[in-house]
Design an enzyme around this catalytic site. Structure first.
Site, mmCIF file in Angstrom:
data_model
loop_
_atom_site.group_PDB
_atom_site.id
_atom_site.type_symbol
_atom_site.label_atom_id
_atom_site.label_comp_id
_atom_site.label_asym_id
_atom_site.label_seq_id
_atom_site.Cartn_x
_atom_site.Cartn_y
_atom_site.Cartn_z
ATOM 1 N N TYR A 46 -3.409 -10.852 13.082
ATOM 2 C CA TYR A 46 -2.257 -11.385 12.359
ATOM 3 C C TYR A 46 -2.358 -12.904 12.324
ATOM 4 C CZ TYR A 46 0.399 -6.950 12.766
ATOM 5 O OH TYR A 46 0.838 -5.650 12.681
ATOM 6 N N ARG A 102 7.331 -7.002 21.154
ATOM 7 C CA ARG A 102 6.160 -6.119 21.294
ATOM 8 C C ARG A 102 5.145 -6.856 22.152
ATOM 9 N NH1 ARG A 102 7.228 -2.330 17.304
ATOM 10 N NH2 ARG A 102 8.129 -3.129 15.367
ATOM 11 N N HIS A 144 14.785 -10.658 18.151
ATOM 12 C CA HIS A 144 13.504 -10.728 17.450
ATOM 13 C C HIS A 144 12.850 -12.103 17.603
ATOM 14 C CE1 HIS A 144 10.925 -10.509 13.674
ATOM 15 N NE2 HIS A 144 10.624 -9.399 14.298
ATOM 16 N N ARG A 153 4.157 -11.633 1.452
ATOM 17 C CA ARG A 153 3.105 -10.629 1.628
ATOM 18 C C ARG A 153 3.563 -9.238 1.209
ATOM 19 N NH1 ARG A 153 2.919 -9.396 7.095
ATOM 20 N NH2 ARG A 153 3.857 -7.393 6.612
ATOM 21 N N ASN A 213 0.454 3.316 7.113
ATOM 22 C CA ASN A 213 1.637 2.649 6.552
ATOM 23 C C ASN A 213 2.562 3.640 5.856
ATOM 24 O OD1 ASN A 213 0.746 0.143 7.392
ATOM 25 N ND2 ASN A 213 0.072 -0.535 5.372
#
Length: 729
Positions: A487, A394, A454, A583, A72
């Protein structure tokens, strides 16, 4: 100076001072109202890192959290820090949401990031000791032992040495290119024949793993760089080692799309090559590297323009993920097998029949992503399907989605794929998929130059009884089979003709630039999504003003948009109760008297990455309630999502789906007291301490079926525990 001129000069100074004071006061006001975006992200990565110290997790899972925090941070420097450095170099003085200049942000970021990296090394030392107790050891070459040293040396000579390319550093051999995230070892050697000093550089190829297993029954490893130093004599047999040290770099890896780009595919192919040579942003030295060698590296890699630090420990924390792959199941989370929606099984696996009966929502990763793949596979094989339209942001490296679309096109169906080339770090993979799709006859569209597509939407048109019916899938996450296992996301399936109409309008907007004029249910960005959210918040304010309750719940990855934050502040002080589950980045400052006194913000970080976007508005009553207005979306509340991305927001009307999202998913997130953090007005996150019964939302969903996909058999058992949220005001 004459009195008149003196007075004029004095007046100018006073005016200038007042302007500066007003500017300073304005910046202070911003700092009091908002948190800095970049520092808030670093706080999120601190929470990820804290999971590496959480004794409730198995040991290798803690190591996984540590490696994730490292990866990250690398990406943060590649993109966010690189962007700020670029602004600083171009003397762009744009202020952040909290009133900081790029230079001020960089100073604060470097300080916070250095502290974070120090904590990473501290945790690595602690985990290394604990791993040793369980037989997993990272050792130095001197600890290998004579009985195994010969085998290790043979492995180095036969499997590592042929891949290495030592390079002399002299006028005939200039300093080589170091790739992004590349690690190099620099040596000062003395030639035995004449005593001359020779400087050499060895780059560690990315094709080699960082940890080399030592032969034997135990799990013992030695780092690649340690082996290279140990057997340096095999590379330089006529030299003696004087000094050596390793270093690692991070490069600017963002791709800025120029609006005048005429051919987007050609532009990205070139841009990906340029990215590999982006300017160095971060340079890290191994502790103990001699100053002379450090100075040489520094000057060759950009001098004072990069951010330099010294690491007393392991370079490249993200590479620790290799150790997590060890086959030690007792040191990992118990494997979890997702459920397949029972209601689709009751229709003998016929997705269309189940969706036609009524809307269904699938909750990943607790329910299998295979249902999404089956929806597309069935569409590809069904002779009654005439068209498929699909967005791809993705899709992963081994994509069943791509295969299904190719098979559909090869079967003669009309297939359109909107492939987003600007999906960061997936650009090259998406170019590959685009070529494969086109070879199969899929109509590939790349969307807008200045916006990302998106929204996650599949649209299938099927001929039934002489008419066309549209089936849709709308997701809060990507069509990516790997991330779908870790996820938490929602997949909504429907045959509602209004949604089919709206989804078609969104596709036409992306493929043909045709702005929708009559959307029935969906709201989309960049055409009014922010305005819709502001209007929904205004509705809650109006309910309070008319004597009813006002309540807002929202689950997001990030909250950055100033207009939405200001409207939430307004709602709070009007009497609306606001509970946010954010988050990651949160620029809103909660719990401030007179500004955000009724706003609470929590963050959930645990076994699964909370990714779904859910928004609920009380509609005149406390939440949860059956009349609440509930939405799912592909968007976070960020300016980029509202202004520079194609996103969707969908209202949930089906009562069962409404109950699952509101009474199950949202309530569980708010109830969680095992992996949650509360954001305080100071910007500090405090881990929630369980009061009463412990509740882990991930465990709850792993052990309880969903409401929407249960089917008749499970519904009759009525075995889903009712969640009840009692809010202490």
């Amino acid at each position: 100076m004459p009195p008149k001129k003196r007075n004029i000069e004095l007046g100018r100074k006073l005016k200038s001072r007042k302007v500066q004071e007003r500017a300073a006061n304005a910046r202070n006001d911003l700092a009091r109202r908002y948190f800095n975006r970049e520092l808030s992200w670093l706080k999120f990565n601190e929470r990820v890192l804290e999971e590496a110290a959480n004794p409730a997790h198995p040991l290798l899972e803690r190591l996984r959290f540590l490696s994730i925090s490292g990866s990250n941070l690398d990406e943060f420097f590649m993109v966010r820090v690189a962007g700020l450095r670029g602004q600083q170099m171009r003397r762009i003085g744009e202020l952040s949401i909290d009133g900081r200049t790029p230079g001020e942000q960089l100073a604060a970021i470097i300080s916070a990031a250095d502290a974070l990296m120090e904590q990473q090394q501290k945790l690595w030392r602690a985990l290394r000791r604990q791993l040793k107790l369980h037989g997993i050891k990272v050792i130095t070459p001197s600890a290998i032992g004579a009985s195994h040293m010969q085998a290790v040396e043979k492995h180095f000579r036969e499997q590592i040495l042929p891949v290495l390319t030592p390079q002399a550093l002299d006028p005939a051999h200039p300093f080589p290119f170091i790739p992004n995230q590349g690690i190099g070892i620099i040596f000062d050697m003395r030639r035995k024949s004449d005593g001359e000093t020779v400087r050499q550089l060895v780059l560690i190829p990315s094709s080699l793993q960082r940890f080399v297993r030592v032969p034997g029954s135990t799990h013992r490893f030695v780092t690649l760089e340690a082996l290279i130093k140990r057997f340096v004599g095999q590379m330089f047999p006529e030299h003696r080692l004087i000094a050596a040290g390793a270093f690692r770099i991070i490069r600017d890896s963002d791709i800025e799309v120029e609006e005048e780009a005429e051919d987007l595919v050609r532009y990205f192919r070139t841009a990906i090559k340029r990215r590999r040579r982006g300017r160095v942003i971060r340079l890290k030295f191994e502790k103990g590297l001699p100053d002379e060698l450090a100075q040489l590296i520094r000057s060759e890699l950009g001098g004072g323009s990069n951010i330099i630090s010294e690491t007393a420990g392991f370079l490249g924390i993200g590479d620790l993920a290799q150790l997590v792959d060890e086959d030690r199941p007792e040191l990992k989370f118990t494997p979890y097998t997702p459920r397949f929606p029972e209601r689709i099984l009751e229709h003998e696996g016929d997705c269309f029949a189940a969706i036609r009966q009524k809307d269904i929502i699938v909750h990943h990763p607790y329910e299998s992503f295979d249902v999404v793949l089956d929806f597309l596979r069935q569409a590809a094989l069904d002779p009654n399907v005439v068209a498929i339209k699909q967005t791809l942001y993705r899709a992963g490296k081994q994509s069943a989605v791509i295969k299904a679309l190719c098979e559909a096109a090869e079967a003669g169906k009309s297939v359109t794929a909107v492939v987003e080339l600007k999906a960061r770090f997936d650009e090259e993979q998406n170019l590959h998929w685009a070529a494969q799709l086109e070879n199969s006859g899929v109509q590939v569209v790349y969307g807008f130059v200045d916006m990302k597509t998106h929204a996650k939407i599949s649209l299938v048109v099927r001929r039934e009884d002489g008419e066309l019916r549209t089936y849709c899938h709308l997701g809060t996450g990507n069509y990516h089979p790997v991330t779908a296992r870790i996820y938490t996301d929602l997949s909504f399936f429907t045959a509602d003709p209004r949604i089919g109409h709206d989804a078609g309008q969104i596709f036409n907007f992306v493929t043909g630039y045709i702005e929708p004029t009559d959307l029935k249910l969906l709201t989309m960005s960049p055409l009014g999504l922010r305005e819709k959210i502001l209007a929904l918040i205004d509705d809650e304010i109006a309910h309070v003003q008319e004597g009813r309750s006002g309540a807002i719940w929202a689950k997001l990855n990030s909250l950055v948009d100033k207009a939405v934050i200001d409207k939430l502040y307004e709602a709070s002080e009007a009497g609306v109760e606001v509970d946010l589950v954010v988050r990651g980045i949160c620029c809103l400052r909660p719990g401030v008297k007179g500004m955000s006194s009724r706003i609470r913000v929590k963050s959930v970080v645990g076994r699964f990455l909370e990714h779904s976007r859910i928004w609920a508005f009380g509609n005149g009553a406390d939440l949860p309630n059956t009349s609440a207005r509930v939405f799912i979306s592909s968007a976070d509340w960020m300016s980029r999502n509202f202004d520079r991305r194609v996103e969707y927001m969908l209202p949930i009307e089906n009562p069962t789906v409404h109950d699952q999202i509101l009474d199950q998913v949202m309530v569980a997130n708010l109830l969680d007291n095992q992996q949650s953090w509360m954001l305080r007005p100071t910007g500090r996150y405090e881990r929630v301490k369980a009061e009463g019964v412990p509740f882990n939302l991930h465990q709850y969903f792993m052990t309880n079926p969903s409401l929407s996909g249960r089917g008749d058999a499970l519904a009759e058992e009525n075995d889903v525990p009712t969640l009840r949220l009692v809010r202490k005001r």
